[in-house]
Write a protein that holds these residues in place. Structure first.
Motif, mmCIF file in Angstrom:
data_model
loop_
_atom_site.group_PDB
_atom_site.id
_atom_site.type_symbol
_atom_site.label_atom_id
_atom_site.label_comp_id
_atom_site.label_asym_id
_atom_site.label_seq_id
_atom_site.Cartn_x
_atom_site.Cartn_y
_atom_site.Cartn_z
ATOM 1 N N SER A 230 0.818 -1.214 0.000
ATOM 2 C CA SER A 230 0.000 0.000 0.000
ATOM 3 C C SER A 230 0.857 1.271 0.000
ATOM 4 O O SER A 230 0.637 2.176 -0.812
ATOM 5 C CB SER A 230 -0.940 -0.011 1.213
ATOM 6 N N ILE A 231 1.835 1.332 0.893
ATOM 7 C CA ILE A 231 2.656 2.546 0.962
ATOM 8 C C ILE A 231 3.602 2.644 -0.237
ATOM 9 O O ILE A 231 3.911 3.745 -0.708
ATOM 10 C CB ILE A 231 3.405 2.648 2.308
ATOM 11 N N PHE A 232 4.029 1.505 -0.753
ATOM 12 C CA PHE A 232 4.846 1.520 -1.974
ATOM 13 C C PHE A 232 4.071 2.158 -3.125
ATOM 14 O O PHE A 232 4.583 3.047 -3.810
ATOM 15 C CB PHE A 232 5.272 0.102 -2.365
ATOM 16 N N LYS A 233 2.842 1.710 -3.326
ATOM 17 C CA LYS A 233 2.038 2.223 -4.447
ATOM 18 C C LYS A 233 1.784 3.719 -4.299
ATOM 19 O O LYS A 233 1.774 4.462 -5.292
ATOM 20 C CB LYS A 233 0.722 1.452 -4.543
ATOM 21 N N LYS A 234 1.592 4.164 -3.066
ATOM 22 C CA LYS A 234 1.323 5.583 -2.822
ATOM 23 C C LYS A 234 2.550 6.425 -3.153
ATOM 24 O O LYS A 234 2.447 7.440 -3.856
ATOM 25 C CB LYS A 234 0.922 5.786 -1.359
ATOM 26 N N LEU A 235 3.720 6.018 -2.662
ATOM 27 C CA LEU A 235 4.925 6.798 -2.935
ATOM 28 C C LEU A 235 5.376 6.671 -4.389
ATOM 29 O O LEU A 235 5.996 7.592 -4.926
ATOM 30 C CB LEU A 235 6.057 6.413 -1.970
ATOM 31 N N LEU A 236 5.059 5.543 -5.016
ATOM 32 C CA LEU A 236 5.349 5.383 -6.445
ATOM 33 C C LEU A 236 4.570 6.427 -7.236
ATOM 34 O O LEU A 236 5.109 7.083 -8.124
ATOM 35 C CB LEU A 236 4.978 3.972 -6.908
ATOM 36 N N LYS A 237 3.292 6.585 -6.893
ATOM 37 C CA LYS A 237 2.428 7.557 -7.571
ATOM 38 C C LYS A 237 2.922 8.986 -7.348
ATOM 39 O O LYS A 237 2.835 9.829 -8.249
ATOM 40 C CB LYS A 237 0.994 7.409 -7.047
ATOM 41 N N LEU A 238 3.455 9.250 -6.153
ATOM 42 C CA LEU A 238 3.938 10.588 -5.814
ATOM 43 C C LEU A 238 5.356 10.852 -6.315
ATOM 44 O O LEU A 238 5.904 11.937 -6.109
ATOM 45 C CB LEU A 238 3.889 10.785 -4.296
ATOM 46 N N LYS A 239 5.965 9.847 -6.969
ATOM 47 C CA LYS A 239 7.316 9.961 -7.520
ATOM 48 C C LYS A 239 8.375 10.223 -6.449
ATOM 49 O O LYS A 239 9.405 10.857 -6.712
ATOM 50 C CB LYS A 239 7.382 11.067 -8.590
ATOM 51 N N LYS A 240 8.124 9.738 -5.220
ATOM 52 C CA LYS A 240 9.115 9.867 -4.169
ATOM 53 C C LYS A 240 10.044 8.655 -4.207
ATOM 54 O O LYS A 240 9.612 7.551 -4.561
ATOM 55 C CB LYS A 240 8.431 9.998 -2.807
ATOM 56 N N PRO A 241 11.314 8.819 -3.861
ATOM 57 C CA PRO A 241 12.288 7.724 -4.013
ATOM 58 C C PRO A 241 11.978 6.518 -3.137
ATOM 59 O O PRO A 241 11.569 6.668 -1.985
ATOM 60 C CB PRO A 241 13.618 8.370 -3.617
ATOM 61 N N ILE A 242 12.192 5.336 -3.708
ATOM 62 C CA ILE A 242 11.903 4.070 -3.034
ATOM 63 C C ILE A 242 13.077 3.128 -3.227
ATOM 64 O O ILE A 242 13.546 2.915 -4.349
ATOM 65 C CB ILE A 242 10.630 3.415 -3.610
ATOM 66 N N LEU A 243 13.545 2.555 -2.113
ATOM 67 C CA LEU A 243 14.591 1.527 -2.148
ATOM 68 C C LEU A 243 14.048 0.268 -1.488
ATOM 69 O O LEU A 243 13.695 0.276 -0.312
ATOM 70 C CB LEU A 243 15.846 2.013 -1.417
ATOM 71 N N GLY A 244 13.968 -0.815 -2.248
ATOM 72 C CA GLY A 244 13.567 -2.107 -1.705
ATOM 73 C C GLY A 244 14.798 -2.952 -1.442
ATOM 74 O O GLY A 244 15.639 -3.115 -2.329
ATOM 75 N N ILE A 245 14.906 -3.479 -0.228
ATOM 76 C CA ILE A 245 16.073 -4.271 0.159
ATOM 77 C C ILE A 245 15.650 -5.713 0.428
ATOM 78 O O ILE A 245 14.783 -5.964 1.264
ATOM 79 C CB ILE A 245 16.763 -3.658 1.397
#
Length: 235
Positions: A95-110
């Motif tokens: 849920s939070i991944f999809k939200k920040l993806l839409k907002l174009k905020k940086p995401i790092l998955g480890i």
């Protein structure tokens, strides 16, 4: 300039050991590695109702790993090797991944975070690497300590990951029994191991969304440091 606030997903555990009540957990180095390069780590509890508010204040997101697997039903498969399932954590992270993806905020998955990114983008997972490999080339659940490297990976030169690290081959640590299988929508493979297991993915239409199968938060190599630093600088 204010330091970026970086949301970091927590692991959750049932009562026992640390507390008689349910509890959250995270390794220190997830937090310390963010702070070392100028970010403020902000641990995230697993409540999807908080996603809207959190997405407004966060400048970036790290989806962490853990000793559990994503429910295979979420990517249309029956269980054929998945172990511990933590449904609430997984639903929150998607849920939070999809939200920040839409907002174009940086995401790092480890580690497991890379797998979350792939599943959230409608990809699938190999549920147990050992079951599909006739001949074991690499032990992806390394025997040597996690704060040491154990095998090499090859980075695709036509990717953002390569532009950041600027190295074709690097050595990484390894602590997983699952991996990306079918790549998710709008994702591409950034790196592979010598046995063709996917070691990194990234989003084609996002300015900074990368998943890595290893654990750069240990800051073992200069390339781990470069990756974390670049993520924080972008945030």
């Amino acid at each position: 300039m204010k330091k970026p606030l970086i949301g970091i997903t927590l692991d959750n555990e049932d009562p026992g050991k640390y507390s008689k009540f349910p509890w959250y957990a995270i390794r220190e180095n997830y937090l310390n590695s963010v702070y070392k390069f100028g970010g403020i780590p902000f641990p995230l509890f697993h409540d999807t109702k908080s996603v809207g508010e959190l997405s407004k204040i966060l400048d970036g997101l790290i989806i962490t790993g853990g000793n559990f697997d994503i429910n295979p039903k979420l990517y249309g498969k029956n269980n054929s090797g998945s172990r511990i399932i933590k449904q609430n954590r997984t639903i929150f992270e998607i849920s939070i991944f999809k939200k920040l993806l839409k907002l174009k905020k940086p995401i790092l998955g480890i580690c497991g975070g890379e797998q979350i990114i792939n599943v959230a983008c409608n990809g699938t997972l190999i549920q147990d690497i050992k079951k599909i490999q006739k001949k074991k080339i690499i032990n992806h659940e390394q025997i040597n300590p996690r704060n040491e490297v154990s095998h090499s990976i090859t980075i695709n030169k036509k990717t953002k990951l390569y532009k950041i690290i600027n190295k074709f081959k690097i050595h990484v640590n390894s602590a997983h029994h699952q991996a990306v299988d079918k790549i998710g929508k709008n994702l591409l493979v950034s790196a592979i191991a010598n046995d063709n297991i996917v070691e990194a993915i990234e989003h084609k239409n996002h300015p900074w969304c990368i998943g890595v199968q290893w654990h750069p938060e240990f800051l073992i190599t200069q390339y781990d440091k470069i990756l974390i630093k670049n993520f924080i600088q972008f945030a």
